[in-house]
Design an enzyme around this catalytic site. Structure first.
Site, PDB file in Angstrom:
ATOM      1  N   ASN A 202     -42.954 -36.572 -89.358  1.00 19.33           N
ATOM      2  CA  ASN A 202     -42.739 -37.629 -90.337  1.00 19.33           C
ATOM      3  C   ASN A 202     -44.057 -38.066 -90.982  1.00 19.33           C
ATOM      4  O   ASN A 202     -44.120 -39.077 -91.662  1.00 19.33           O
ATOM      5  CB  ASN A 202     -42.048 -38.841 -89.688  1.00 19.33           C
ATOM      6  CG  ASN A 202     -41.672 -39.900 -90.710  1.00 19.33           C
ATOM      7  OD1 ASN A 202     -41.362 -39.598 -91.852  1.00 19.33           O
ATOM      8  ND2 ASN A 202     -41.714 -41.148 -90.308  1.00 19.33           N
TER       9      ASN A 202
ATOM     10  N   GLU B  32     -35.927 -37.085-103.834  1.00 14.72           N
ATOM     11  CA  GLU B  32     -37.281 -37.310-104.320  1.00 14.72           C
ATOM     12  C   GLU B  32     -37.631 -36.105-105.176  1.00 14.72           C
ATOM     13  O   GLU B  32     -37.486 -34.976-104.752  1.00 14.72           O
ATOM     14  CB  GLU B  32     -38.260 -37.420-103.151  1.00 14.72           C
ATOM     15  CG  GLU B  32     -39.698 -37.620-103.581  1.00 14.72           C
ATOM     16  CD  GLU B  32     -40.404 -36.349-104.016  1.00 14.72           C
ATOM     17  OE1 GLU B  32     -41.115 -36.389-105.040  1.00 14.72           O
ATOM     18  OE2 GLU B  32     -40.245 -35.314-103.354  1.00 14.72           O
TER      19      GLU B  32
ATOM     20  N   ASP C 103     -28.032 -42.334 -95.921  1.00 15.39           N
ATOM     21  CA  ASP C 103     -29.324 -41.687 -96.172  1.00 15.39           C
ATOM     22  C   ASP C 103     -29.651 -40.648 -95.101  1.00 15.39           C
ATOM     23  O   ASP C 103     -29.571 -40.928 -93.905  1.00 15.39           O
ATOM     24  CB  ASP C 103     -30.444 -42.724 -96.215  1.00 15.39           C
ATOM     25  CG  ASP C 103     -30.445 -43.518 -97.502  1.00 15.39           C
ATOM     26  OD1 ASP C 103     -29.820 -43.072 -98.466  1.00 15.39           O
ATOM     27  OD2 ASP C 103     -31.079 -44.591 -97.540  1.00 15.39           O
TER      28      ASP C 103
ATOM     29  N   ARG D 284     -53.438 -51.360 -85.828  1.00 12.32           N
ATOM     30  CA  ARG D 284     -53.316 -50.964 -87.238  1.00 12.32           C
ATOM     31  C   ARG D 284     -54.457 -51.535 -88.079  1.00 12.32           C
ATOM     32  O   ARG D 284     -54.284 -51.919 -89.238  1.00 12.32           O
ATOM     33  CB  ARG D 284     -51.959 -51.374 -87.810  1.00 12.32           C
ATOM     34  CG  ARG D 284     -50.786 -50.638 -87.228  1.00 12.32           C
ATOM     35  CD  ARG D 284     -49.485 -51.031 -87.895  1.00 12.32           C
ATOM     36  NE  ARG D 284     -49.108 -52.389 -87.557  1.00 12.32           N
ATOM     37  CZ  ARG D 284     -48.236 -53.134 -88.223  1.00 12.32           C
ATOM     38  NH1 ARG D 284     -47.652 -52.630 -89.294  1.00 12.32           N
ATOM     39  NH2 ARG D 284     -47.943 -54.354 -87.848  1.00 12.32           N
TER      40      ARG D 284
ATOM     41  N   HIS E 251     -43.959 -44.509-104.675  1.00 11.60           N
ATOM     42  CA  HIS E 251     -45.059 -44.671-103.734  1.00 11.60           C
ATOM     43  C   HIS E 251     -46.390 -44.913-104.449  1.00 11.60           C
ATOM     44  O   HIS E 251     -47.448 -44.888-103.827  1.00 11.60           O
ATOM     45  CB  HIS E 251     -45.155 -43.451-102.821  1.00 11.60           C
ATOM     46  CG  HIS E 251     -44.002 -43.373-101.864  1.00 11.60           C
ATOM     47  ND1 HIS E 251     -42.769 -42.891-102.241  1.00 11.60           N
ATOM     48  CD2 HIS E 251     -43.883 -43.737-100.570  1.00 11.60           C
ATOM     49  CE1 HIS E 251     -41.946 -42.958-101.204  1.00 11.60           C
ATOM     50  NE2 HIS E 251     -42.602 -43.462-100.176  1.00 11.60           N
TER      51      HIS E 251
ATOM     52  N   GLU F 266     -31.285 -55.060 -98.881  1.00 14.14           N
ATOM     53  CA  GLU F 266     -31.665 -54.825 -97.482  1.00 14.14           C
ATOM     54  C   GLU F 266     -32.729 -55.788 -96.973  1.00 14.14           C
ATOM     55  O   GLU F 266     -33.578 -55.432 -96.147  1.00 14.14           O
ATOM     56  CB  GLU F 266     -32.127 -53.370 -97.290  1.00 14.14           C
ATOM     57  CG  GLU F 266     -31.089 -52.355 -97.720  1.00 14.14           C
ATOM     58  CD  GLU F 266     -31.559 -50.919 -97.564  1.00 14.14           C
ATOM     59  OE1 GLU F 266     -32.420 -50.650 -96.713  1.00 14.14           O
ATOM     60  OE2 GLU F 266     -31.054 -50.054 -98.304  1.00 14.14           O
TER      61      GLU F 266
ATOM     62  N   ILE G 132     -32.159 -46.637-104.917  1.00 13.77           N
ATOM     63  CA  ILE G 132     -31.921 -45.963-103.643  1.00 13.77           C
ATOM     64  C   ILE G 132     -31.478 -46.932-102.555  1.00 13.77           C
ATOM     65  O   ILE G 132     -30.818 -46.544-101.605  1.00 13.77           O
ATOM     66  CB  ILE G 132     -33.180 -45.184-103.201  1.00 13.77           C
ATOM     67  CG1 ILE G 132     -33.568 -44.168-104.280  1.00 13.77           C
ATOM     68  CG2 ILE G 132     -32.969 -44.477-101.881  1.00 13.77           C
ATOM     69  CD1 ILE G 132     -32.457 -43.205-104.660  1.00 13.77           C
TER      70      ILE G 132
END
Length: 754
Positions: free
Chosen positions: A119, A660, A593, A15, A689, A478, A425
């Site tokens: 995705n 969204e 979700d 990455r 985002h 979370e 959310i």
């Protein structure tokens, strides 16, 4: 037999691109340093493909953020407000991708949508009356020359003109046809420059051809290419498709003057049939026979069976799509050898191309024998009890009672929430401290008690803050979760997890999809501990947060030995157990979700129900079919075009659905109104985002727009997605503005009633 790759993972084996780009965002490296690191990464990948024996090595498949955005900038398709920003070209590029808020201006990011049925997310180009399509960029040429300077001959890759137009958004008063002459001239100039640079091939990606095409669509495609192909000179043009078949215009493609056609034999159900109906002798067939979207080893016998049926005289073995959608290499994983043998990531898929080529040339019969050992016998032992449980499901298993309208009335009385209730959310910022602590616990450097104390402290901190700003329905944040799918998979049987299996989702955001290895059952309660803890700390409602079965399936690498419907129902039964446990522990609002519901929807509408929605929607309903009327079920969906499946979404029978909607300018509202959507809704009022903080007035404007289309008693106010990727400062500032805006609108409504 020659081989080809459509595209290669650009984020790097470790990455590198993500980390270097984020350093640039934090002003830790300069633009020149970022460019140098990117060039080093590109060269590494080109050499890797060359050394693997790939004959057609792609260039210009690299991007700092998104190749569709790259293409838009190459052709001057830039909104006026962004063009006016006094920023460097690179910073202007990132402003379009992420939004910008500073002394040099304030713009929202371009809309972001899912790339077909993957995705991966692309940035949506914007056309208006001021748009002038012309070649102004240099990236495609610079990277071709960069590879050539290293002694590597590449085939440049570019999003094709038809797909570019079909994926773009057009302001009122303009349409795709208005730009045909401009876009044709701009692409022709690319041809001319590549000819001068000595390029042999250009790959034009046209995945939009695998979607339903009207007569008007075919006419648009033909009009562009009938002119454009007369301008190619010595340059050979590969028309590359993927994610399906080209049944609607195959006859056009074989007649047009393309030098090569790239067709998908993995997801293209009719591709073999189409090619067998006739393929011109003068064209090269680039046969997409290696699955670019899943990580299982190729079954050589099945692939050879397809290849031997192809009538084309000239065949190039290729991947079915870009390898962008799979991790870098199995070599970086710690799986047992007997498990690892079943997987092929991007690097291993290069080997598969070479091995298939060798087998076809009669040089490596032993490779075929070795490969077939992977597909003989049973890889796993089936769970018979689970099979019987699925077989015994009845129609009533998927129906919740009473009907929605009665539940809605019961829940309004039960919760007594204010008009326009506010919530988020689910996730809150996963800071370096959070990630570091979780990693230390995973490495056993931190004991359970110390770890639990840390998580409890974070939950307490954010619950208190949510109460202070006046959110109506809270979340626990979370902090214990690494990923919304992996976290659940770790507590389900049948899952495997890679150590370094990262795949680019958008920009610098990577995901590490788990692998469904066997039958899936719940091993133990997953979310009860921290959901119950959070609810015990406050008198306000705290949502239980789950990931739905379709998203868990779609964001995993699925099995190929059983139908996806069966895998999804296995997951649904497991999540159903979790839902009922949450309810039994006093959690009154449960969010399940389904962010990826739209993701695997077949690209052709005629296949939507027969191949997907007929089992995906019931799978969601199965999860919540047994809860009490007083328990409110929420779900969330993001970054896809939902307007065309609104009736199916309503049929999920949730009580509240958040979408969204901010980057798409709340366009979904018209369809909700037109289809008489019954479920309560929370269209996202700002884009998470982007690091920019929306003002109170901006959020109020969004709420006013929502209330013009949706009855006020049906509306929830929330951001458009989870907040774990954001920083604490912008998260808090944005949510403070959100709650203030909601309170001001409530007062306006109350004053209006007086």
């Amino acid at each position: 037999m020659t081989t080809s790759v459509i595209g290669f993972p650009r984020i790097g084996e470790n990455r590198e691109l993500k980390f270097n780009t984020e350093k640039y965002f934090r002003n830790e490296i300069t633009q020149d340093e970022l460019f140098a690191q990117a060039a080093e990464l590109r060269l590494k990948h080109w050499k890797l493909l060359q050394e693997a024996g790939v004959d057609y090595v792609p260039s210009n498949d690299f991007s700092f953020y998104d190749t569709t955005l790259d293409t838009a900038l190459l052709f001057n398709i830039i909104p006026q407000k962004a063009a006016a920003l006094k920023l460097s070209p690179l910073d202007k590029y990132f402003a379009l991708a992420r939004g910008y808020q500073g002394e040099k201006g304030d713009i929202k990011a371009l809309p972001m949508k899912k790339w077909f049925n993957t995705n991966y997310h692309y940035l949506v180009p914007q056309f208006d009356k001021t748009t002038q399509v012309k070649l102004t960029g240099n990236k495609i040429f610079a990277e071709f020359q960069e590879a050539a300077a290293a002694g590597i001959s590449t085939r440049p890759v570019l999003v094709g003109p038809y797909t570019l137009l079909s994926l773009s958004e057009f302001a009122d008063g303009v349409k795709p046809e208005d730009f045909i002459s401009q876009i044709t001239a701009a692409y022709a100039e690319v041809f001319e420059k590549l000819n001068k640079l000595g390029a042999s091939w250009l790959q034009l990606d046209e995945p939009s051809l695998v979607k339903d095409m009207s007569a008007q669509d075919r006419a648009l495609f033909n009009k562009i290419y009938e002119t454009l192909l007369t301008k190619k000179g010595q340059l050979k043009i590969l028309l590359q498709t993927y994610f399906g078949d080209v049944r609607d215009n195959y006859t056009d493609l074989v007649k047009l003057d393309f030098d090569g056609l790239g067709l998908d034999f993995i997801e293209g159900r009719k591709t073999l049939e189409l090619v067998k109906s006739g393929f011109p002798d003068g064209k090269i067939l680039f046969a997409g026979i290696i699955n670019g979207k899943n990580i299982w080893r190729n079954n050589y016998e099945q692939s050879l069976n397809i290849i031997h049926q192809l009538p084309a005289k000239h065949i190039v073995l290729s991947t079915s799509c870009s390898l962008l959608h799979v991790p870098f290499s199995v070599a970086n994983e710690d799986f047992k050898p007997e498990i690892k043998a079943h997987f092929a990531f991007a690097k291993e898929k290069l080997d598969e191309l070479g091995e298939l080529s060798s087998i076809l040339e009669g040089k490596a019969a032993e490779l075929l024998v070795k490969n077939q050992h992977l597909f003989t016998g049973n890889r796993i032992k089936s769970n018979q009890a689970l099979k019987e449980k699925i077989a015994n499901l009845t129609e009533d298993s998927f129906i919740r009672t009473p009907e929605f309208s009665k539940r809605e009335a019961i829940q309004k009385k039960e919760f007594k929430l204010p008009l326009l209730p506010t919530t988020t959310i689910g996730s809150f910022p996963q800071t370096r401290e959070v990630k570091k602590t979780r990693a230390r616990f995973k490495r056993h450097e931190l004991g359970q008690k110390e770890y639990d104390s840390f998580i409890a402290g974070k939950i307490d901190e954010w619950l208190k803050w949510q109460e202070e700003i006046g959110l109506d329905v809270l979340v626990h944040g979370e902090f214990e979760r690494n990923d919304m799918v992996e976290y659940f998979g770790q507590n389900l049987s049948g899952y495997l997890f890679s150590k370094n299996g990262w795949v680019q989702s958008y920009g610098t955001r990577g995901v590490k999809p788990p692998i469904i290895w066997g039958d899936v059952t719940r091993q133990k309660p997953i979310t009860i501990k921290w959901s119950k803890y959070a609810q015990d700390q406050t008198d306000k409602i705290v949502k239980g947060m789950l990931t739905g079965p379709v998203t868990i399936l779609n964001w995993s690498f699925p099995r190929e030995d059983i139908p996806v419907r069966e895998s999804t129902l296995q997951i649904a039964l497991a999540i159903q157990e979790e839902v009922l446990d949450l309810e039994g522990n006093g959690i009154r609002v449960i969010q399940i979700d389904e962010a990826a519901l739209r993701e695997k929807l077949p690209l052709r509408k005629s296949d939507w129900y027969s191949e997907y929605l007929d089992w995906a929607i019931p799978a969601f309903r199965l999860v919540h079919s047994k809860v009490k009327p007083e328990t409110q079920i929420h779900t969330h969906m993001c970054y896809s075009e939902f307007t065309d499946i609104i009736p199916a979404i309503d049929n999920m029978d949730a009580d509240v659905i958040s979408f969204e909607a901010s980057r798409s300018n709340l366009e979904i509202l018209d369809e909700l109104q037109a289809k008489h959507f019954q479920t309560e809704v929370g269209p996202g009022v700002y884009d998470i985002h982007s690091p920019r903080v929306p003002s109170i007035e901006e959020i109020k404007n969004a709420i006013h727009k929502i209330l013009q289309k949706v009855p006020e008693h049906k509306v929830w106010i929330n951001p458009d997605c989870g907040l774990k990727t954001r920083g604490e400062r912008e998260t808090k500032a944005s949510l403070e503005n959100l709650t203030s805006a909601a309170k001001e609108i409530r007062k306006e409504l109350e004053d209006g009633e007086r």
